[in-house]
Design an enzyme around this catalytic site. Structure first.
Site, PDB file in Angstrom:
ATOM      1  N   ASP A 454      -7.247  -2.267  -8.926  1.00 20.40           N
ATOM      2  CA  ASP A 454      -6.945  -2.123 -10.361  1.00 20.40           C
ATOM      3  C   ASP A 454      -5.918  -3.141 -10.838  1.00 20.40           C
ATOM      4  O   ASP A 454      -5.894  -3.489 -12.023  1.00 20.40           O
ATOM      5  CB  ASP A 454      -6.536  -0.695 -10.731  1.00 20.40           C
TER       6      ASP A 454
HETATM    7  C1  LAN Z   1       1.512   2.308  -5.304  1.00 15.77           C
HETATM    8  C2  LAN Z   1       1.934   1.800  -6.598  1.00 15.77           C
HETATM    9  C3  LAN Z   1       0.853   1.307  -7.483  1.00 15.77           C
HETATM   10  C4  LAN Z   1      -0.444   2.038  -7.295  1.00 15.77           C
HETATM   11  C5  LAN Z   1      -1.446   1.819  -8.443  1.00 15.77           C
HETATM   12  C6  LAN Z   1      -1.742   0.373  -8.731  1.00 15.77           C
HETATM   13  C7  LAN Z   1      -0.879   2.423  -9.728  1.00 15.77           C
HETATM   14  C8  LAN Z   1      -2.709   2.563  -8.085  1.00 15.77           C
HETATM   15  O1  LAN Z   1      -3.601   2.546  -9.161  1.00 15.77           O
HETATM   16  C9  LAN Z   1      -3.267   2.121  -6.766  1.00 15.77           C
HETATM   17  C10 LAN Z   1      -2.275   2.394  -5.641  1.00 15.77           C
HETATM   18  C11 LAN Z   1      -0.905   1.736  -5.855  1.00 15.77           C
HETATM   19  C12 LAN Z   1      -1.026   0.271  -5.537  1.00 15.77           C
HETATM   20  C13 LAN Z   1       0.172   2.301  -4.921  1.00 15.77           C
HETATM   21  C14 LAN Z   1      -0.175   2.765  -3.561  1.00 15.77           C
HETATM   22  C15 LAN Z   1       0.926   3.473  -2.765  1.00 15.77           C
HETATM   23  C16 LAN Z   1       2.303   2.910  -3.008  1.00 15.77           C
HETATM   24  C17 LAN Z   1       2.315   1.460  -2.587  1.00 15.77           C
HETATM   25  C18 LAN Z   1       2.574   3.023  -4.507  1.00 15.77           C
HETATM   26  C19 LAN Z   1       2.554   4.434  -5.051  1.00 15.77           C
HETATM   27  C20 LAN Z   1       4.004   2.598  -4.582  1.00 15.77           C
HETATM   28  C21 LAN Z   1       4.661   3.165  -3.319  1.00 15.77           C
HETATM   29  C22 LAN Z   1       3.521   3.617  -2.387  1.00 15.77           C
HETATM   30  C23 LAN Z   1       3.824   3.362  -0.907  1.00 15.77           C
HETATM   31  C24 LAN Z   1       2.792   4.036  -0.057  1.00 15.77           C
HETATM   32  C25 LAN Z   1       5.233   3.840  -0.590  1.00 15.77           C
HETATM   33  C26 LAN Z   1       5.616   3.784   0.829  1.00 15.77           C
HETATM   34  C27 LAN Z   1       5.391   5.077   1.455  1.00 15.77           C
HETATM   35  C28 LAN Z   1       4.564   5.325   2.443  1.00 15.77           C
HETATM   36  C29 LAN Z   1       4.088   6.691   2.630  1.00 15.77           C
HETATM   37  C30 LAN Z   1       4.112   4.288   3.400  1.00 15.77           C
END
Ligand code: LAN
Length: 728
Positions: A454
């Site tokens: 996305d």
């Molecule tokens: C995010 C942030 C952005 C998010 C969107 C783009 C909004 C979504 O549409 C797709 C998934 C994604 C990229 C996403 C995946 C998981 C993330 C990276 C996070 C929520 C930000 C932090 C999280 C990450 C997993 C945090 C670290 C923690 C762990 C459990 C490894």
């Protein structure tokens, strides 16, 4: 080694650093990295910009704007203010905080490798943790709004101790009492057991096995780790290395003392193997399944007789993956968790003087952010691309981007998007099990460099809109590069019709049965999401309008299949369950945008009508919507205490996409958003907006600046921004 004492009567009420000396660096490469640095006393003071003052929560001076009479004026005022927060390189920096298990990794990882934490950073981290200790019991949860858990409390207690806070400080006494009330650190969930073992205050015998040899299994096996969701596998790679070598810090007085402080019983008499499946009841979200326990039992037997050459081969394999990840991302790494684990691995193998370790130490800073409550570690190194692409789209589509006073700002945004698009695949590509990147945009920066479906799609939309009125020769991003984005997006569609986040789905849903995290839901398989799917098909359809000759048939088929997926994913309540934002409101906005692409509206579609009825039923008397983050955990609508500007905009957009025939609810929604605008054009921060892994809330503070713009536009151009539509 720390200089500034932490007074016992200081609970984070005021900063211990001079906030006017903090600077957000502007890097010459213009790639949007974030580094907060402190201009030391004795050096000429730095003249802080509004940008820094705003994010730190200091008083700033912004002109009071004429009171908006129409939503368009309100949006104009909003952007007049928001421009102050744009960095010179064109992007909008911002905080990206919420999870409470990230700073512990930063501090434990730095402590065990002796990577220095500057004095000013240290006291600001303490301030943040003190300010977020729960008012009622002094503990911490898995995220800033969650109830106290052993996971949050044990890890953050340890963090504060490593940062030099005395065990008898009143904040610590209270936190410790809560930890003990919850049963002490013995029952900390798996990732907590891991971090405490690294620090040598939990025995490795108390951890379920994470053998690196799993990577030596044949790749076609459905359990092979390359099939796991990227965040999960990238964490388990360094974790399995550190487990494999049973890494632990050298004992010292502090460590010996922590062994006393964290437990309700004598540390040396704990039956460690019995703790492997012992998890504090208040912490569990994803209980061990029968399959997982079976797997752990087998791995436990294997661990007792692991063949040294096989262990060696497993360790070599995962170490190489760590190196490839570091080199692919310039030591930034995918996210904050694997970042700090990789740093420890490189210190252990390559040594403290190695180039790799030194780069790791530098790159840690990108994750730190200074907010009004102190310094925290962010969920990623920022949300740069995500924020810039939505605001650019909103401005282009409201026409505000065409105003002469906004021209420079829009061009800066376009140039940032230009620099941030990835134009090649990762250095280590197939051997690192990576998804292609050529043509994509990441969530944060090009350095981090991971494709997200996305983000690539929203980046593409932003560029298409910003370049719309430019002659081809003037466009910084030429057609070929946009076709590359389309190629990658089409390639990432799942056979089910939907899009996942970072990759095409690689494993069966059955893998969720061996989710070992205990505290996160659905983290094993990157599967379809309505949010990602919508971003992609709207981008493809806008692209098609601009470049009708490029793969039109494939785009059409992809859209058709995606719409089928969207229909299949509708919840029985009529809404869609959000995975990355809160929650039904967020995903329903996306799903209805998807359906609007194929002309499904309130008038002609039962699915849309059901969704609208659901959304309307949740509108509050003040005209707003407010959904609690707890919805994401409990999978049923839970009302927030108050209506939220951001969710009100989402709900309004959802109705707008559906061509909801009654104006009343939309007018009330717009009025609510306008009534909350502050005299300088900004909006105050309200409740947390985002979520991941079902249980962790995460803030998207830049979302509120778009609340009046609406953030998406359908290709037929019949839907305008929220405000225009309401007052047409
Ligand atoms: C995010 C942030 C952005 C998010 C969107 C783009 C909004 C979504 O549409 C797709 C998934 C994604 C990229 C996403 C995946 C998981 C993330 C990276 C996070 C929520 C930000 C932090 C999280 C990450 C997993 C945090 C670290 C923690 C762990 C459990 C490894």
């Amino acid at each position: 080694m720390y200089t500034q004492p932490i007074p016992h009567d200081w609970h984070g009420q005021y900063p211990l650093t001079d906030l006017s000396r903090w600077k957000l660096e502007d890097f010459e490469d213009g790639l949007g990295d974030h580094n907060w640095t402190y201009v030391p006393k004795g050096q000429k003071g730095y003249k802080q910009r509004l940008l820094e003052k705003y994010w730190i929560g200091e008083k700033y001076q912004a002109p009071k704007l004429p009171k908006a009479r129409t939503p368009l004026d309100a949006a104009k005022n909003g952007y007049t203010f928001y421009k102050n927060l744009q960095a010179p390189d064109g992007h909008w920096p911002g905080e990206y905080s919420g999870p409470h298990f990230l700073l512990p990794g930063y501090v434990i990882g730095s402590y065990v490798t002796k990577a220095p934490i500057k004095e000013e950073e240290r006291v600001e981290m303490i301030r943040w943790l003190f300010n977020y200790a729960h008012k009622d019991d002094g503990g911490w949860g898995i995220h800033v709004e969650g109830k106290s858990t052993v996971f949050g409390t044990a890890l953050n207690y340890v963090t504060l101790r490593l940062l030099g806070v005395d065990a008898e400080h009143p904040v610590m006494v209270r936190a410790r009492a809560t930890l003990h009330k919850l049963g002490g650190a013995r029952g900390v969930p798996a990732w907590g057991k891991f971090w405490l073992s690294i620090l040598n205050v939990y025995d490795w015998e108390g951890n379920n096995p994470i053998p690196p040899e799993l990577w030596l299994l044949p790749e076609w096996l459905f359990v092979h780790p390359h099939r796991w969701w990227i965040h999960t596998r990238n964490v388990y790679i360094p974790m399995s290395f550190l487990f494999g070598v049973r890494y632990k810090a050298e004992e010292n007085d502090l460590i010996l003392s922590l062994r006393q402080e964290l437990y309700t019983e004598n540390y040396y008499s704990i039956d460690w193997p019995a703790q492997r499946n012992h998890i504090a009841p208040g912490d569990i979200y994803a209980p061990h399944t029968f399959a997982l326990n079976g797997l752990f039992a087998i791995l436990g037997v294997y661990e007792g007789c692991a063949l040294p050459p096989l262990r060696r081969a497993g360790l070599d394999f995962v170490y190489n993956l760590v190196v490839k990840e570091d080199e692919n991302t310039d030591y930034q790494d995918l996210g904050p968790v694997n970042k700090m684990m990789n740093l420890i691995v490189r210190h252990y193998v390559d040594g403290p003087d190695s180039h790799a370790f030194k780069e790791h130490v530098k790159r840690r800073l990108d994750f730190l952010w200074l907010g009004p409550q102190g310094m925290m570690m962010c969920g990623t190194n920022g949300s740069q691309l995500w924020d810039i692409s939505f605001i650019s789209q909103a401005l282009a589509k409201t026409g505000l981007g065409d105003l002469p006073e906004n021209h420079e700002s829009m061009m800066a945004a376009l140039n940032w998007l230009d620099r941030t698009q990835m134009q090649s695949n990762p250095i280590h590509f197939h051997t690192a099990y990576r998804q292609a990147t050529k043509g994509a945009w990441p969530f944060s920066t090009k350095t981090q460099g991971y494709t997200v479906s996305d983000c690539a799609a929203e980046g593409l939309k932003a560029v298409l809109f910003l370049q719309e009125n430019m002659p081809e020769e003037k466009r910084p991003i030429k057609e070929r590069r946009l076709c590359d984005t389309v190629d990658i997006l089409l390639d990432m569609q799942n056979p089910t019709g939907g899009w996942a986040s970072y990759e095409r789905r690689r494993g069966p849903m059955l893998l969720e049965k061996i989710n070992p995290s205990e505290v996160f839901g659905d983290i094993m398989v990157d599967c379809d999401y309505p949010e990602c799917t919508t971003s992609v098909i709207t981008a493809l359809s806008i692209f098609r309008k601009h470049y009708p000759h490029y793969r039109p048939k494939e785009i059409e088929t992809a859209t058709k299949n995606a719409i089928k997926y969207i229909h299949d994913a509708q919840d029985s309540c009529g809404a869609w369950l959000g995975r990355w934002g809160i929650c039904f409101t967020y995903a329903t906005m996306f799903a209805l945008e998807s359906l609007s692409l194929v002309g499904e509206t309130y008038e002609n579609s039962t699915a849309v009508r059901r969704a609208c009825d659901f959304i309307i039923s949740k509108q509050r008397a003040d005209g707003g919507w407010g959904e609690s983050w707890e919805t994401c955990e409990q999978l049923k609508w839970i009302e927030h205490e108050s209506s939220q500007v951001v969710q009100t905009a989402w709900a309004g957009l959802a109705l707008m996409y559906a061509k909801y025939p009654h104006r009343g609810p939309l007018e009330k929604a717009a009025q609510l958003i306008m009534s909350r605008q502050l005299p300088d054009g900004s909006w105050a921060q309200e409740a947390i907006e985002g979520v991941f892994n079902k249980t962790v809330a995460i803030g998207y503070p830049n979302f509120k600046f778009r609340s009046l713009f609406g953030c998406s536009v359908v290709p037929t151009n019949t839907c305008r921004s929220f405000l225009e539509w309401v007052y047409m």
